[in-house]
Design a protein around this motif. Structure first.
Motif: not given
Length: 462
Positions: A7-9, A48, A50, A56, A76, A80, A83, A85, A126, A461
Protein backbone atom coordinates in the motif's frame (compact mmCIF):
# COMPACT_ATOMS: atom_id res chain seq x y z
CA UNK A 1 -5.05 -8.95 2.24
CA UNK A 2 -2.98 -6.27 0.64
CA UNK A 3 0.08 -5.73 2.78
CA UNK A 4 0.90 -2.38 4.30
CA UNK A 5 4.21 -2.10 2.42
CA UNK A 6 2.50 -2.70 -0.91
CA UNK A 7 0.00 0.00 0.00
CA UNK A 8 2.86 2.39 0.77
CA UNK A 9 4.47 1.60 -2.60
CA UNK A 10 1.21 2.43 -4.38
CA UNK A 11 1.14 5.74 -2.52
CA UNK A 12 4.68 6.43 -3.73
CA UNK A 13 3.70 5.81 -7.35
CA UNK A 14 0.64 8.04 -6.94
CA UNK A 15 2.73 10.81 -5.36
CA UNK A 16 5.25 10.73 -8.23
CA UNK A 17 2.56 10.51 -10.92
CA UNK A 18 3.43 7.00 -12.17
CA UNK A 19 0.56 4.98 -13.66
CA UNK A 20 1.01 1.31 -12.74
CA UNK A 21 -1.99 0.25 -14.85
CA UNK A 22 -0.45 1.54 -18.10
CA UNK A 23 1.70 -1.56 -18.54
CA UNK A 24 1.36 -4.85 -20.36
CA UNK A 25 2.11 -6.71 -17.12
CA UNK A 26 -1.02 -5.13 -15.58
CA UNK A 27 -3.30 -6.09 -18.46
CA UNK A 28 -5.19 -8.68 -16.37
CA UNK A 29 -4.74 -7.00 -12.99
CA UNK A 30 -8.49 -6.54 -12.35
CA UNK A 31 -9.55 -10.10 -13.21
CA UNK A 32 -6.57 -11.59 -11.36
CA UNK A 33 -7.49 -9.65 -8.22
CA UNK A 34 -11.05 -11.02 -8.35
CA UNK A 35 -10.15 -14.59 -9.32
CA UNK A 36 -6.65 -15.28 -7.94
CA UNK A 37 -6.74 -13.65 -4.52
CA UNK A 38 -4.62 -15.52 -1.97
CA UNK A 39 -6.24 -17.13 1.07
CA UNK A 40 -4.39 -16.96 4.41
CA UNK A 41 -2.82 -20.02 6.00
CA UNK A 42 -2.50 -20.40 9.74
CA UNK A 43 -2.30 -17.37 11.99
CA UNK A 44 -0.33 -14.30 10.95
CA UNK A 45 0.12 -10.98 12.74
CA UNK A 46 1.59 -7.86 11.12
CA UNK A 47 2.60 -4.65 12.91
CA UNK A 48 3.50 -1.65 10.74
CA UNK A 49 4.44 1.92 11.40
CA UNK A 50 5.10 5.06 9.39
CA UNK A 51 7.86 6.29 11.69
CA UNK A 52 8.48 9.47 9.69
CA UNK A 53 7.01 10.98 6.56
CA UNK A 54 9.62 9.09 4.51
CA UNK A 55 10.41 5.93 6.50
CA UNK A 56 8.15 2.93 7.22
CA UNK A 57 8.72 -0.35 9.07
CA UNK A 58 6.76 -3.59 9.25
CA UNK A 59 7.11 -6.71 11.41
CA UNK A 60 5.32 -9.97 10.69
CA UNK A 61 4.92 -13.12 12.77
CA UNK A 62 3.21 -16.27 11.52
CA UNK A 63 2.55 -19.88 12.46
CA UNK A 64 2.34 -22.26 9.52
CA UNK A 65 3.72 -25.52 10.88
CA UNK A 66 6.67 -23.63 12.37
CA UNK A 67 6.97 -20.12 13.71
CA UNK A 68 8.28 -17.74 11.06
CA UNK A 69 8.26 -14.04 10.39
CA UNK A 70 9.83 -11.14 8.55
CA UNK A 71 11.19 -7.64 9.12
CA UNK A 72 10.67 -4.95 6.45
CA UNK A 73 11.99 -1.44 5.98
CA UNK A 74 11.02 1.13 3.35
CA UNK A 75 12.46 4.54 2.57
CA UNK A 76 11.11 7.07 0.10
CA UNK A 77 12.48 10.43 -1.01
CA UNK A 78 8.86 11.58 -1.40
CA UNK A 79 6.81 12.45 1.65
CA UNK A 80 4.25 9.73 2.39
CA UNK A 81 2.06 11.81 4.66
CA UNK A 82 -0.80 11.32 2.23
CA UNK A 83 -0.75 7.63 3.18
CA UNK A 84 -2.86 7.56 6.33
CA UNK A 85 -0.73 5.23 8.42
CA UNK A 86 -3.29 4.54 11.15
CA UNK A 87 -5.06 1.28 10.34
CA UNK A 88 -8.32 2.68 11.69
CA UNK A 89 -8.22 5.54 9.17
CA UNK A 90 -6.98 3.80 6.02
CA UNK A 91 -9.86 3.78 3.51
CA UNK A 92 -11.01 0.20 3.07
CA UNK A 93 -11.70 0.55 -0.67
CA UNK A 94 -8.11 1.71 -1.29
CA UNK A 95 -6.79 -1.26 0.63
CA UNK A 96 -9.20 -4.09 -0.22
CA UNK A 97 -11.09 -3.29 -3.43
CA UNK A 98 -10.17 -5.61 -6.30
CA UNK A 99 -11.86 -3.75 -9.15
CA UNK A 100 -9.82 -0.62 -9.88
CA UNK A 101 -10.98 1.65 -12.72
CA UNK A 102 -8.27 2.92 -15.03
CA UNK A 103 -6.79 6.28 -14.11
CA UNK A 104 -7.01 9.14 -16.57
CA UNK A 105 -3.92 9.62 -18.67
CA UNK A 106 -2.07 12.90 -18.04
CA UNK A 107 -2.67 15.73 -20.49
CA UNK A 108 0.11 16.74 -22.82
CA UNK A 109 1.53 20.23 -22.88
CA UNK A 110 1.58 20.21 -26.68
CA UNK A 111 0.94 17.89 -29.62
CA UNK A 112 4.64 17.11 -29.68
CA UNK A 113 4.01 14.48 -27.02
CA UNK A 114 5.94 15.66 -23.94
CA UNK A 115 4.13 15.13 -20.68
CA UNK A 116 3.46 18.05 -18.42
CA UNK A 117 6.12 18.69 -15.79
CA UNK A 118 9.89 18.67 -15.80
CA UNK A 119 12.48 16.18 -14.69
CA UNK A 120 12.10 14.51 -11.33
CA UNK A 121 14.56 12.41 -9.36
CA UNK A 122 12.60 10.52 -6.75
CA UNK A 123 13.40 7.10 -5.38
CA UNK A 124 12.21 4.29 -3.16
CA UNK A 125 14.21 1.57 -1.36
CA UNK A 126 12.61 -1.49 0.20
CA UNK A 127 14.13 -4.46 2.03
CA UNK A 128 12.66 -7.52 3.70
CA UNK A 129 14.34 -10.25 5.74
CA UNK A 130 12.53 -13.58 6.25
CA UNK A 131 13.20 -15.50 9.44
CA UNK A 132 14.32 -18.15 10.26
CA UNK A 133 15.08 -18.96 6.60
CA UNK A 134 17.37 -15.90 6.34
CA UNK A 135 16.04 -15.07 2.88
CA UNK A 136 16.47 -11.46 1.84
CA UNK A 137 14.60 -9.54 -0.85
CA UNK A 138 15.21 -5.96 -1.92
CA UNK A 139 13.64 -3.44 -4.29
CA UNK A 140 14.99 -0.12 -5.56
CA UNK A 141 12.91 2.23 -7.71
CA UNK A 142 14.43 5.33 -9.28
CA UNK A 143 12.46 7.92 -11.21
CA UNK A 144 14.49 9.68 -13.88
CA UNK A 145 11.74 11.78 -15.41
CA UNK A 146 7.98 11.87 -15.69
CA UNK A 147 8.14 9.18 -18.38
CA UNK A 148 11.21 7.14 -17.39
CA UNK A 149 11.70 4.85 -14.42
CA UNK A 150 14.33 2.30 -13.41
CA UNK A 151 13.58 -0.64 -11.13
CA UNK A 152 15.93 -3.23 -9.62
CA UNK A 153 14.81 -6.19 -7.51
CA UNK A 154 16.87 -9.00 -5.97
CA UNK A 155 16.37 -12.12 -3.87
CA UNK A 156 19.11 -13.81 -1.84
CA UNK A 157 18.51 -17.37 -0.69
CA UNK A 158 20.83 -20.36 -0.43
CA UNK A 159 18.12 -22.61 -1.89
CA UNK A 160 18.24 -20.71 -5.19
CA UNK A 161 20.75 -21.41 -7.92
CA UNK A 162 23.90 -19.32 -7.50
CA UNK A 163 22.58 -18.16 -4.13
CA UNK A 164 20.07 -15.70 -5.53
CA UNK A 165 18.71 -13.84 -8.51
CA UNK A 166 18.46 -10.24 -9.71
CA UNK A 167 16.02 -8.57 -12.08
CA UNK A 168 16.47 -5.17 -13.68
CA UNK A 169 13.75 -3.27 -15.52
CA UNK A 170 13.58 0.00 -17.44
CA UNK A 171 10.10 1.45 -17.97
CA UNK A 172 9.12 4.26 -20.31
CA UNK A 173 5.54 5.53 -20.12
CA UNK A 174 4.63 8.23 -22.58
CA UNK A 175 0.90 8.00 -21.93
CA UNK A 176 -0.27 6.91 -25.37
CA UNK A 177 2.19 4.00 -25.27
CA UNK A 178 4.46 2.32 -22.72
CA UNK A 179 7.50 0.08 -23.27
CA UNK A 180 9.55 -2.00 -20.84
CA UNK A 181 12.88 -3.75 -21.07
CA UNK A 182 13.98 -6.36 -18.54
CA UNK A 183 16.99 -8.56 -17.82
CA UNK A 184 17.38 -11.28 -15.22
CA UNK A 185 20.31 -13.31 -13.98
CA UNK A 186 18.03 -16.37 -13.72
CA UNK A 187 18.74 -18.17 -16.98
CA UNK A 188 20.08 -15.02 -18.58
CA UNK A 189 16.54 -13.92 -19.39
CA UNK A 190 16.03 -10.93 -21.70
CA UNK A 191 12.61 -9.53 -22.46
CA UNK A 192 10.62 -6.61 -23.77
CA UNK A 193 7.01 -5.47 -23.32
CA UNK A 194 4.93 -2.84 -25.08
CA UNK A 195 1.42 -1.44 -24.73
CA UNK A 196 -0.40 1.00 -27.00
CA UNK A 197 -3.66 2.80 -26.15
CA UNK A 198 -6.47 3.84 -28.48
CA UNK A 199 -9.54 6.02 -28.06
CA UNK A 200 -11.03 7.36 -24.85
CA UNK A 201 -8.88 9.91 -23.06
CA UNK A 202 -6.03 9.22 -25.49
CA UNK A 203 -7.83 11.19 -28.18
CA UNK A 204 -8.49 14.02 -25.66
CA UNK A 205 -12.18 14.16 -26.45
CA UNK A 206 -14.11 16.92 -24.69
CA UNK A 207 -17.52 15.39 -24.06
CA UNK A 208 -18.89 18.64 -22.66
CA UNK A 209 -18.59 20.41 -26.02
CA UNK A 210 -20.19 17.66 -28.07
CA UNK A 211 -23.80 18.36 -29.10
CA UNK A 212 -26.21 15.98 -27.42
CA UNK A 213 -29.94 15.89 -26.97
CA UNK A 214 -31.07 16.57 -23.44
CA UNK A 215 -33.64 14.67 -21.45
CA UNK A 216 -35.79 15.70 -18.53
CA UNK A 217 -32.84 15.79 -16.16
CA UNK A 218 -30.96 18.24 -18.35
CA UNK A 219 -28.20 15.87 -19.43
CA UNK A 220 -27.51 14.20 -22.75
CA UNK A 221 -28.80 10.72 -23.48
CA UNK A 222 -26.07 10.27 -26.08
CA UNK A 223 -23.35 10.85 -23.51
CA UNK A 224 -24.84 8.34 -21.09
CA UNK A 225 -25.48 5.61 -23.63
CA UNK A 226 -22.07 5.89 -25.29
CA UNK A 227 -19.46 3.64 -23.66
CA UNK A 228 -16.51 5.90 -22.90
CA UNK A 229 -13.45 3.72 -22.46
CA UNK A 230 -9.89 2.99 -23.51
CA UNK A 231 -8.78 0.21 -25.84
CA UNK A 232 -5.25 -1.15 -25.32
CA UNK A 233 -3.18 -3.66 -27.26
CA UNK A 234 0.26 -5.00 -26.43
CA UNK A 235 2.75 -7.84 -26.60
CA UNK A 236 5.73 -9.28 -24.73
CA UNK A 237 8.79 -11.21 -25.90
CA UNK A 238 11.40 -12.99 -23.75
CA UNK A 239 14.39 -15.21 -24.45
CA UNK A 240 16.66 -17.21 -22.17
CA UNK A 241 20.25 -16.91 -23.31
CA UNK A 242 21.41 -19.86 -21.18
CA UNK A 243 18.69 -22.42 -21.87
CA UNK A 244 18.13 -21.19 -25.46
CA UNK A 245 14.35 -20.97 -25.11
CA UNK A 246 11.92 -18.13 -25.55
CA UNK A 247 8.29 -17.18 -25.59
CA UNK A 248 5.83 -14.48 -26.46
CA UNK A 249 2.23 -13.38 -25.92
CA UNK A 250 -0.12 -10.74 -27.26
CA UNK A 251 -3.14 -9.23 -25.57
CA UNK A 252 -5.88 -6.65 -25.76
CA UNK A 253 -7.97 -4.87 -23.16
CA UNK A 254 -11.00 -2.63 -23.14
CA UNK A 255 -11.87 -0.81 -19.93
CA UNK A 256 -14.23 2.03 -19.16
CA UNK A 257 -12.88 5.25 -17.70
CA UNK A 258 -14.06 7.00 -14.50
CA UNK A 259 -15.94 9.56 -16.63
CA UNK A 260 -18.14 6.79 -18.04
CA UNK A 261 -21.73 7.26 -16.83
CA UNK A 262 -22.74 3.62 -17.07
CA UNK A 263 -21.56 0.38 -15.51
CA UNK A 264 -17.74 0.07 -15.16
CA UNK A 265 -16.39 -2.97 -17.00
CA UNK A 266 -13.10 -4.49 -18.14
CA UNK A 267 -12.64 -7.14 -20.86
CA UNK A 268 -9.30 -8.69 -21.86
CA UNK A 269 -8.00 -11.33 -24.25
CA UNK A 270 -4.49 -12.78 -24.27
CA UNK A 271 -2.99 -15.26 -26.73
CA UNK A 272 0.16 -17.36 -26.35
CA UNK A 273 0.81 -18.67 -29.88
CA UNK A 274 3.67 -20.97 -28.89
CA UNK A 275 1.68 -22.77 -26.21
CA UNK A 276 -1.62 -22.46 -28.09
CA UNK A 277 -3.47 -20.91 -25.14
CA UNK A 278 -6.23 -18.33 -25.51
CA UNK A 279 -7.63 -16.62 -22.42
CA UNK A 280 -10.67 -14.37 -22.09
CA UNK A 281 -11.65 -12.47 -18.95
CA UNK A 282 -14.50 -10.13 -18.12
CA UNK A 283 -14.98 -8.06 -14.96
CA UNK A 284 -17.82 -5.71 -14.15
CA UNK A 285 -18.61 -3.48 -11.20
CA UNK A 286 -22.30 -4.38 -11.02
CA UNK A 287 -23.00 -1.85 -8.27
CA UNK A 288 -21.47 0.17 -5.50
CA UNK A 289 -21.22 -2.97 -3.37
CA UNK A 290 -20.73 -5.78 -5.88
CA UNK A 291 -18.12 -6.77 -8.49
CA UNK A 292 -18.18 -9.87 -10.70
CA UNK A 293 -15.55 -11.55 -12.87
CA UNK A 294 -15.22 -14.59 -15.13
CA UNK A 295 -12.38 -16.16 -17.09
CA UNK A 296 -12.19 -18.79 -19.82
CA UNK A 297 -8.99 -20.53 -21.00
CA UNK A 298 -8.76 -22.74 -24.08
CA UNK A 299 -5.87 -24.61 -25.65
CA UNK A 300 -6.06 -25.12 -29.41
CA UNK A 301 -3.59 -28.04 -29.35
CA UNK A 302 -5.11 -30.22 -26.62
CA UNK A 303 -8.68 -28.82 -26.66
CA UNK A 304 -8.55 -28.46 -22.89
CA UNK A 305 -10.46 -25.62 -21.30
CA UNK A 306 -10.57 -24.02 -17.88
CA UNK A 307 -13.02 -21.57 -16.40
CA UNK A 308 -13.36 -19.60 -13.19
CA UNK A 309 -15.87 -17.16 -11.72
CA UNK A 310 -15.40 -14.71 -8.88
CA UNK A 311 -17.36 -12.26 -6.81
CA UNK A 312 -16.65 -9.36 -4.48
CA UNK A 313 -19.49 -8.23 -2.20
CA UNK A 314 -19.09 -5.25 0.10
CA UNK A 315 -20.97 -4.93 3.37
CA UNK A 316 -22.48 -1.64 4.45
CA UNK A 317 -22.08 -0.31 7.91
CA UNK A 318 -24.65 -1.61 10.38
CA UNK A 319 -27.49 0.58 11.54
CA UNK A 320 -26.55 0.37 15.21
CA UNK A 321 -23.14 1.95 14.59
CA UNK A 322 -24.80 4.90 12.87
CA UNK A 323 -27.28 5.28 15.73
CA UNK A 324 -24.41 5.36 18.21
CA UNK A 325 -22.96 8.37 16.43
CA UNK A 326 -26.34 10.07 16.43
CA UNK A 327 -26.64 9.56 20.18
CA UNK A 328 -23.46 11.55 20.70
CA UNK A 329 -24.99 14.64 19.06
CA UNK A 330 -26.20 17.03 21.79
CA UNK A 331 -29.96 17.59 21.79
CA UNK A 332 -31.89 20.60 23.01
CA UNK A 333 -33.17 20.50 26.59
CA UNK A 334 -36.93 20.30 27.00
CA UNK A 335 -38.02 23.38 28.96
CA UNK A 336 -41.70 22.38 29.20
CA UNK A 337 -42.55 21.58 32.87
CA UNK A 338 -44.27 18.29 33.60
CA UNK A 339 -47.85 18.46 34.82
CA UNK A 340 -48.50 17.85 38.49
CA UNK A 341 -50.39 14.80 39.72
CA UNK A 342 -53.37 16.91 40.83
CA UNK A 343 -53.70 18.54 37.43
CA UNK A 344 -53.54 15.16 35.70
CA UNK A 345 -56.50 13.98 37.80
CA UNK A 346 -58.47 17.13 36.92
CA UNK A 347 -57.66 16.78 33.19
CA UNK A 348 -56.16 20.22 32.93
CA UNK A 349 -52.81 21.87 32.50
CA UNK A 350 -50.85 23.52 35.26
CA UNK A 351 -51.02 27.25 35.53
CA UNK A 352 -48.15 28.85 33.68
CA UNK A 353 -45.36 29.63 36.12
CA UNK A 354 -44.46 33.23 36.62
CA UNK A 355 -40.96 33.88 35.25
CA UNK A 356 -38.48 35.52 37.53
CA UNK A 357 -37.36 37.71 34.72
CA UNK A 358 -39.13 38.21 31.41
CA UNK A 359 -35.77 38.39 29.64
CA UNK A 360 -35.07 34.80 30.70
CA UNK A 361 -38.10 33.37 28.93
CA UNK A 362 -36.88 31.26 26.03
CA UNK A 363 -38.73 31.45 22.70
CA UNK A 364 -40.49 28.25 21.64
CA UNK A 365 -38.37 25.88 19.64
CA UNK A 366 -39.41 25.67 15.99
CA UNK A 367 -39.56 22.16 14.52
CA UNK A 368 -36.75 21.42 12.13
CA UNK A 369 -37.99 20.61 8.66
CA UNK A 370 -36.78 17.20 7.62
CA UNK A 371 -35.66 16.98 3.97
CA UNK A 372 -37.83 14.69 1.93
CA UNK A 373 -35.96 11.70 0.59
CA UNK A 374 -36.04 11.67 -3.18
CA UNK A 375 -36.43 8.25 -4.81
CA UNK A 376 -34.16 7.39 -7.71
CA UNK A 377 -35.69 7.42 -11.15
CA UNK A 378 -36.19 4.22 -13.12
CA UNK A 379 -33.52 5.23 -15.64
CA UNK A 380 -30.98 5.74 -12.86
CA UNK A 381 -31.76 2.32 -11.36
CA UNK A 382 -31.24 0.65 -14.73
CA UNK A 383 -27.85 2.35 -15.12
CA UNK A 384 -26.69 1.50 -11.56
CA UNK A 385 -26.18 5.14 -10.58
CA UNK A 386 -27.71 7.98 -8.64
CA UNK A 387 -29.81 10.74 -10.14
CA UNK A 388 -28.03 13.92 -11.15
CA UNK A 389 -28.04 16.55 -8.35
CA UNK A 390 -30.69 19.22 -8.55
CA UNK A 391 -29.80 22.72 -9.59
CA UNK A 392 -31.19 24.14 -6.34
CA UNK A 393 -28.25 24.55 -3.99
CA UNK A 394 -30.45 24.65 -0.90
CA UNK A 395 -31.31 20.97 -1.27
CA UNK A 396 -28.54 18.71 0.06
CA UNK A 397 -27.01 16.68 -2.75
CA UNK A 398 -25.23 13.36 -2.75
CA UNK A 399 -21.47 13.39 -3.00
CA UNK A 400 -20.25 11.91 -6.27
CA UNK A 401 -17.42 10.10 -4.48
CA UNK A 402 -19.62 8.22 -2.02
CA UNK A 403 -18.25 4.95 -3.37
CA UNK A 404 -14.79 5.99 -2.24
CA UNK A 405 -16.01 7.13 1.18
CA UNK A 406 -14.86 4.59 3.73
CA UNK A 407 -17.62 5.47 6.21
CA UNK A 408 -20.20 3.34 4.38
CA UNK A 409 -18.14 0.10 4.31
CA UNK A 410 -17.39 -2.35 7.10
CA UNK A 411 -15.96 -5.29 5.16
CA UNK A 412 -15.88 -7.27 1.94
CA UNK A 413 -16.58 -10.90 1.05
CA UNK A 414 -14.61 -12.44 -1.83
CA UNK A 415 -15.42 -15.80 -3.39
CA UNK A 416 -14.26 -17.79 -6.42
CA UNK A 417 -15.05 -21.14 -8.08
CA UNK A 418 -13.24 -23.03 -10.86
CA UNK A 419 -13.97 -26.07 -13.01
CA UNK A 420 -12.26 -28.37 -10.51
CA UNK A 421 -14.88 -27.42 -7.87
CA UNK A 422 -12.27 -25.58 -5.81
CA UNK A 423 -13.78 -22.77 -3.80
CA UNK A 424 -11.95 -19.85 -2.27
CA UNK A 425 -13.59 -17.72 0.41
CA UNK A 426 -12.12 -14.60 1.98
CA UNK A 427 -13.68 -12.17 4.43
CA UNK A 428 -11.77 -8.92 5.02
CA UNK A 429 -12.66 -5.96 7.16
CA UNK A 430 -11.81 -3.90 10.19
CA UNK A 431 -12.61 -4.23 13.89
CA UNK A 432 -11.73 -1.10 15.83
CA UNK A 433 -8.07 -0.49 14.87
CA UNK A 434 -7.35 -4.01 13.58
CA UNK A 435 -7.52 -5.06 9.94
CA UNK A 436 -8.37 -8.75 9.59
CA UNK A 437 -8.48 -11.30 6.80
CA UNK A 438 -10.21 -14.65 7.36
CA UNK A 439 -10.23 -17.15 4.53
CA UNK A 440 -10.31 -20.77 3.50
CA UNK A 441 -9.68 -22.91 0.41
CA UNK A 442 -12.29 -25.68 -0.06
CA UNK A 443 -12.19 -28.70 -2.38
CA UNK A 444 -15.75 -29.93 -3.01
CA UNK A 445 -14.51 -33.11 -4.66
CA UNK A 446 -13.11 -34.32 -1.34
CA UNK A 447 -16.08 -34.07 0.99
CA UNK A 448 -14.30 -36.18 3.63
CA UNK A 449 -11.80 -33.34 4.21
CA UNK A 450 -12.91 -30.36 2.09
CA UNK A 451 -10.96 -27.64 3.89
CA UNK A 452 -7.51 -27.50 2.30
CA UNK A 453 -6.35 -24.28 3.97
CA UNK A 454 -7.70 -22.12 6.77
CA UNK A 455 -6.12 -18.99 8.14
CA UNK A 456 -6.45 -15.63 9.80
CA UNK A 457 -4.32 -12.53 9.24
CA UNK A 458 -4.41 -9.47 11.48
CA UNK A 459 -2.72 -6.16 10.64
CA UNK A 460 -2.20 -3.06 12.73
CA UNK A 461 -0.43 0.12 11.69
CA UNK A 462 0.24 3.33 13.56
Amino acid sequence: MREFMDYIQSVFYAATGWNRDNSYSSLNATSDALLNFPTPRGLRLTLSSLATSQFATSYQLGTVGVVDGSVSYLYSTVSLNNAIAESEKIPLPDLLRSYRPLAELPRRAEEGGQLEGGLIKDGLAYGRLYLPASMLEALVVRRISRALQFQLSAVSDRKLRNGGTMLGMVQYDEGRYAVEGLASTDGGLLGARALYNFGGDVAHLDTQTQPTTTNGNGTGNGERERIFGRFSAGAEFYYGTLNKSGGMSVGTRFATLPTHKGTPLTATMTVNPLMGTISWSYAVMAGSYCSLASRMDFNVYSYESDWAVGMELWRKRTTWSINQELEEVPTSVNTTPERSFQEKLEWELDSPPLPLDTAEVLPPLEPVAQPKKKERSFQAKMEWRLDDPDVDSTVPTTNENDDENDDQYSGVLKARLDQHLRVGLLWEGRVKSLLFSLGSSIDLRRLDSPFRTLGLEVQFSA
